[in-house]
Design a protein around this motif. Structure first.
Motif, PDB file in Angstrom:
ATOM      1  N   LEU A  60       0.850  -1.193   0.106  1.00 53.37           N
ATOM      2  CA  LEU A  60      -0.067  -0.195   0.058  1.00 53.37           C
ATOM      3  C   LEU A  60       0.929   1.252   0.129  1.00 53.37           C
ATOM      4  O   LEU A  60       0.518   2.328  -0.717  1.00 53.37           O
ATOM      5  CB  LEU A  60      -0.934  -0.113   1.077  1.00 53.37           C
ATOM      6  N   ARG A  64       0.679   4.150  -2.818  1.00 46.68           N
ATOM      7  CA  ARG A  64       0.322   5.475  -2.555  1.00 46.68           C
ATOM      8  C   ARG A  64       1.585   6.191  -3.152  1.00 46.68           C
ATOM      9  O   ARG A  64       1.447   7.394  -3.816  1.00 46.68           O
ATOM     10  CB  ARG A  64       0.235   5.720  -1.080  1.00 46.68           C
ATOM     11  N   PHE A  90      -8.031  -4.018  -3.003  1.00 48.15           N
ATOM     12  CA  PHE A  90      -7.107  -3.019  -2.872  1.00 48.15           C
ATOM     13  C   PHE A  90      -7.631  -1.558  -2.860  1.00 48.15           C
ATOM     14  O   PHE A  90      -7.215  -0.911  -1.627  1.00 48.15           O
ATOM     15  CB  PHE A  90      -6.231  -2.692  -4.189  1.00 48.15           C
ATOM     16  N   SER A  93      -8.784  -1.645   1.146  1.00 48.71           N
ATOM     17  CA  SER A  93      -7.590  -1.267   1.969  1.00 48.71           C
ATOM     18  C   SER A  93      -6.958  -0.139   2.006  1.00 48.71           C
ATOM     19  O   SER A  93      -6.563   0.653   3.154  1.00 48.71           O
ATOM     20  CB  SER A  93      -6.645  -2.306   1.620  1.00 48.71           C
ATOM     21  N   TYR A  94      -7.039   0.691   0.618  1.00 49.60           N
ATOM     22  CA  TYR A  94      -6.187   1.974   0.554  1.00 49.60           C
ATOM     23  C   TYR A  94      -7.135   2.881   1.265  1.00 49.60           C
ATOM     24  O   TYR A  94      -6.544   3.762   2.093  1.00 49.60           O
ATOM     25  CB  TYR A  94      -5.977   2.187  -1.007  1.00 49.60           C
TER      26      TYR A  94
END
Length: 117
Positions: A60, A64, A90, A93-94
């Motif tokens: 992650l 980012r 994804f 979670s992000y």
């Protein structure tokens, strides 16, 4: 010694400027550095995180950084390149970690790169 094992594994997972080096599973990374699955479990038990949670956090962070650069392509391309095969997970979670959708991060970075100085 176990803290060293976690750090050594983490450094192995972070190597490289792109995310391709993190496509292996956590045990794969640790085994490549000479550790055993059992030792990996013992080392991570002390951190309160599973190896998978730790590897996901690293992925992650890499995703980012690429989104913030605005030069990594689409959200889909970045997510897949960083080892996320399920785009919905994804994004979930992000959003949980950074309080915004990955598309919002990329849009903001793209908008900033277009502004004249």
């Amino acid at each position: 010694m176990l803290r060293y094992d976690v750090k050594h594994w983490e450094e192995s997972a972070r190597r490289g400027s792109d995310c391709r080096s993190m496509l292996f599973s956590a045990p794969d990374h640790f085994n490549m550095t000479g550790g055993s699955d059992r030792r990996l479990q013992e080392a991570f038990r002390a951190t309160g995180q599973t190896p998978w949670e730790h590897l996901t956090a690293i992925r992650l962070t890499k995703a980012r950084a690429r989104l913030l650069s605005g030069a990594g392509g689409s959200v889909t391309a970045i997510a897949l390149d960083c080892g996320f095969s399920h785009l919905g997970r994804f994004a979930q979670s992000y959003r949980r970690k950074y309080n915004e959708a990955p598309s919002a991060t990329l849009a903001r970075a793209t908008d900033q790169s277009r502004k004249p100085f």
